[in-house]
Enzyme design. Structure first.
Site: not given
Length: 291
Positions: A17, A100, A102, A148, A197
């Site tokens: 990522e 968490r 991202n 995201n 995403d």
């Protein structure tokens, strides 16, 4: 011209990522969230450096003073690339231990933005956080399952934000002076089974969004109209950024988490880093965190 897609690093990331291009060193930085590490890929040699992280690392950004700023499960932190030291800054979401961090990006004013998500991907507890250069943190309650894909138009009047679970890319009015997102509208929605995403914004304000479970990138006009789809030889496409000496190469990250043996045999480069050339558009240099 038909874009060309090449795997440049078969790193087999569990959850690759957050690619960020450093024009000063001609390196591509990216993370593996679930096998917590920061990687740097030199260009064009494609040699790899790795820094292990103490907890899941969702996003990183270049720091004006050198090194990186990171959004870890344990909060914001500085990462010294020479020593590998990780220095905590703040843990603004400590009250949600199942969350968490991202995706994240830096705006033109040098502020680092990062969103949180429910690591189990069921609860709508993901919010957006802004880390200012003075290291103060501001929370913007959004209540999404998976936050995201951040980005801004060149004039900084519009901020893009992705709700992956809702299959929606939003465009928000943005007050650049105060760093405040405003009214929100839907820019684009993806088909059933395709989840937007990470994204990046080109120099012409068009948007390129990675599609998790879609095996593709989607290139949108500034108004959200679909310009084209770009096939990627990996089902779990996670994010992208422009880089290279002329900022005309699109670097793409992917994942292999949860893929069965048959899928991995069909898509052996899953979890790799890919380069897309021949797009006909360029990017802009990544802003650096000023703290």
């Amino acid at each position: 011209m038909t874009p060309k897609v090449t795997c440049i690093a078969d790193v087999k990331a569990t959850l690759g990522e957050g690619p960020v291009w450093c024009e000063r060193t001609q390196r591509l930085f990216f993370v593996d969230i679930k096998a917590p590490a920061i990687h740097a890929l030199s260009w064009p040699a494609c040699t790899l450096e790795t820094w292990k992280m103490p907890s899941a690392v969702g996003a990183i950004a270049l720091r004006e003073r050198g090194g990186l700023v990171a959004a870890l499960k344990s909060g914001f932190a500085f990462v010294d690339l020479a020593s590998g030291a990780v220095t905590p800054i703040a843990d603004p979401d400590a009250d949600n231990p199942h969350n968490r961090f991202n995706d994240g990006k830096v705006d033109a004013a040098g502020r680092f933005w990062a969103g949180t998500m429910d690591d189990g991907e069921t609860q709508a507890t993901g919010d957006l956080f802004r880390l200012d250069p003075d290291l103060s943190v501001t929370r913007f309650p959004f209540g999404f399952v998976v936050t995201n894909g951040l980005g801004w138009t060149r004039d900084q009047r519009t901020m893009f934000f992705t709700d992956s679970a809702g299959r929606t890319i939003h465009a928000m009015a943005f007050d650049a002076a105060s760093g405040t997102p405003g009214a929100r509208r839907i820019l684009a929605q993806t088909p059933e089974g395709h989840y937007p995403d990470g994204l990046c914004v080109a120099a012409d304000d068009s948007i390129i969004s990675a599609e998790w479970a879609g095996s593709r990138l989607t290139h949108y006009a500034p108004d959200g109209a679909i310009l084209r789809h770009i096939a990627i030889p990996a089902p779990l496409v996670t994010s992208c950024c422009f880089g290279g000496p002329d900022l005309d190469i699109l670097f793409v990250t992917s994942a292999r988490i949860g893929l069965d043996a048959a899928t991995l045999a069909r898509f052996p480069q899953s979890g790799g880093v890919l380069a897309v050339t021949g797009l006909g558009v360029r990017g802009l240099a990544s802003p650096r965190f000023k703290g």
